[in-house]
Design a protein around this motif. Sequence first.
Motif, mmCIF file in Angstrom:
data_model
loop_
_atom_site.group_PDB
_atom_site.id
_atom_site.type_symbol
_atom_site.label_atom_id
_atom_site.label_comp_id
_atom_site.label_asym_id
_atom_site.label_seq_id
_atom_site.Cartn_x
_atom_site.Cartn_y
_atom_site.Cartn_z
ATOM 1 N N TYR A 250 0.677 -1.299 0.085
ATOM 2 C CA TYR A 250 -0.310 -0.256 -0.014
ATOM 3 C C TYR A 250 1.629 1.625 -0.305
ATOM 4 O O TYR A 250 0.068 2.319 0.122
ATOM 5 C CB TYR A 250 -1.008 0.400 1.209
ATOM 6 C CG TYR A 250 -1.445 -0.735 1.237
ATOM 7 C CD1 TYR A 250 -2.862 -1.088 0.514
ATOM 8 C CD2 TYR A 250 -1.783 -2.250 1.711
ATOM 9 C CE1 TYR A 250 -3.404 -2.893 0.658
ATOM 10 C CE2 TYR A 250 -2.168 -2.752 2.282
ATOM 11 C CZ TYR A 250 -3.516 -3.948 1.655
ATOM 12 O OH TYR A 250 -3.981 -4.981 1.603
ATOM 13 N N GLY A 252 4.672 3.483 -0.866
ATOM 14 C CA GLY A 252 5.443 3.324 -2.931
ATOM 15 C C GLY A 252 6.080 2.582 -2.854
ATOM 16 O O GLY A 252 5.823 1.677 -3.421
ATOM 17 N N GLY A 281 4.619 6.540 0.277
ATOM 18 C CA GLY A 281 3.451 6.144 -0.164
ATOM 19 C C GLY A 281 2.193 7.088 -0.231
ATOM 20 O O GLY A 281 2.819 8.267 0.073
ATOM 21 N N PRO A 282 1.185 6.815 -0.836
ATOM 22 C CA PRO A 282 -0.140 8.059 -0.635
ATOM 23 C C PRO A 282 -0.516 8.611 0.629
ATOM 24 O O PRO A 282 -1.103 9.866 0.687
ATOM 25 C CB PRO A 282 -0.960 7.258 -1.351
ATOM 26 C CG PRO A 282 -0.914 5.977 -0.808
ATOM 27 C CD PRO A 282 0.531 5.076 -1.221
ATOM 28 N N ASP A 300 -8.632 1.582 3.051
ATOM 29 C CA ASP A 300 -9.000 1.087 1.532
ATOM 30 C C ASP A 300 -9.919 -0.355 1.700
ATOM 31 O O ASP A 300 -9.001 -0.967 0.690
ATOM 32 C CB ASP A 300 -8.161 1.705 0.720
ATOM 33 C CG ASP A 300 -8.593 1.643 -0.987
ATOM 34 O OD1 ASP A 300 -9.615 1.415 -1.334
ATOM 35 O OD2 ASP A 300 -7.845 1.936 -1.758
ATOM 36 N N SER A 332 0.328 9.488 9.783
ATOM 37 C CA SER A 332 0.425 9.151 8.819
ATOM 38 C C SER A 332 -0.100 10.523 8.233
ATOM 39 O O SER A 332 -1.876 10.946 8.775
ATOM 40 C CB SER A 332 -0.170 7.613 7.821
ATOM 41 O OG SER A 332 0.265 8.391 6.383
ATOM 42 N N LEU A 334 -1.900 12.555 3.925
ATOM 43 C CA LEU A 334 -2.741 12.424 2.849
ATOM 44 C C LEU A 334 -1.762 12.990 2.042
ATOM 45 O O LEU A 334 -0.824 13.796 2.257
ATOM 46 C CB LEU A 334 -3.902 13.104 1.905
ATOM 47 C CG LEU A 334 -5.294 11.745 2.658
ATOM 48 C CD1 LEU A 334 -6.633 12.305 2.191
ATOM 49 C CD2 LEU A 334 -4.952 10.583 2.372
ATOM 50 N N GLY A 335 -1.379 11.683 1.544
ATOM 51 C CA GLY A 335 0.547 12.304 0.353
ATOM 52 C C GLY A 335 1.188 12.626 1.259
ATOM 53 O O GLY A 335 2.721 12.675 0.763
#
Length: 346
Positions: A250, A252, A281-282, A300, A332, A334-335
Amino acid sequence: MTQELIEGFLEAIPLPAVLVDQTERFIGANAAGTTLLGQQLKGRHFATILRQPGVTAAIEACLQDKSARTARHLSNDGAQDTTFEVSLRYVPGIGAVNGGAVLLCFTDVTEREQAGQMRRDFVANVSHELRTPLTALMGFIETLRGAARDDPAARDRFLAIMEGEASRMNRLVGDLLSLNRVESAERVRPKEKLDLTAHLTSTLKSMQLLAEAGNVALSLEAPDEPVHVTGDSDQLQQVFTNLIENAIKYGGDEVRVVLTPMERDPALRAPAARIQVIDNGPGIDPVHLPRLTERFYRADSHRSRELGGTGLGLAIVKHIINRHRGRLRVESDLGAGASFTVILPQ
């Protein structure tokens, strides 16, 4: 019975307790009772305080026929909704003109209710997770018996899909059994002495093929000298494998595992080892972070199912870390990637 004796009698009850006499007013309450229902109880009509129909009806009936009753009282302690089981018993010879009174004792059953709800949710979730692949299997079997009976290309395609769905069910059953084993041993302290540096090196080697298949670069940052903890080798292997596998799937294209010995961790108040699994990652929306370790919770769900996730991995990780008296922290945005931190006492 004097008021002093009534108050002493109520204080001796190890539960929130109040007395309501034939005038339908409170004539006494212990400290726990006033904390639950309010300080200014004495002399007030019960209906102005206990406004829940089930409780008020039980009081009225008990005053009338002197029979025992039970009812449910819902409240809130400021942090969560609470549920009380109310036992009502008639006490003769006290209250106005010694006409008798009803004793109400409140037993907090919130944890029992939550456990029952968790069991119901768990059964519902397992049923849902198994029903989807089972429905797919039954549909393909019916097709193979009918329209696709003599179609080799369709048969091969359907059999491949059926194999995937059967594997998904097998993973789910395996994770359920693993979760059960971990929960059963959660109160038993592990006693094996482990070198985390060697453990993490071995785990990364076993994950190398998966990382290469996903074009993900794996790296380990650890001290040259061994970092020892007391733990269960197989269970810690399961923790690191789960976290690194999640980061590969999940995250990057880069996953870093960082091992840092600490002289004193503020949360554990003792020497500790910190293991961070960091991806680029995202990221995960912060709204999901508090619930990530719940059974079957997915940030998700569609992507997780596509990649073979059961929704139980982080729940298993949490229970294993609890057994080791450690901590799990997730950070975490987002992005901005995600960081899963495990802190284990040394």
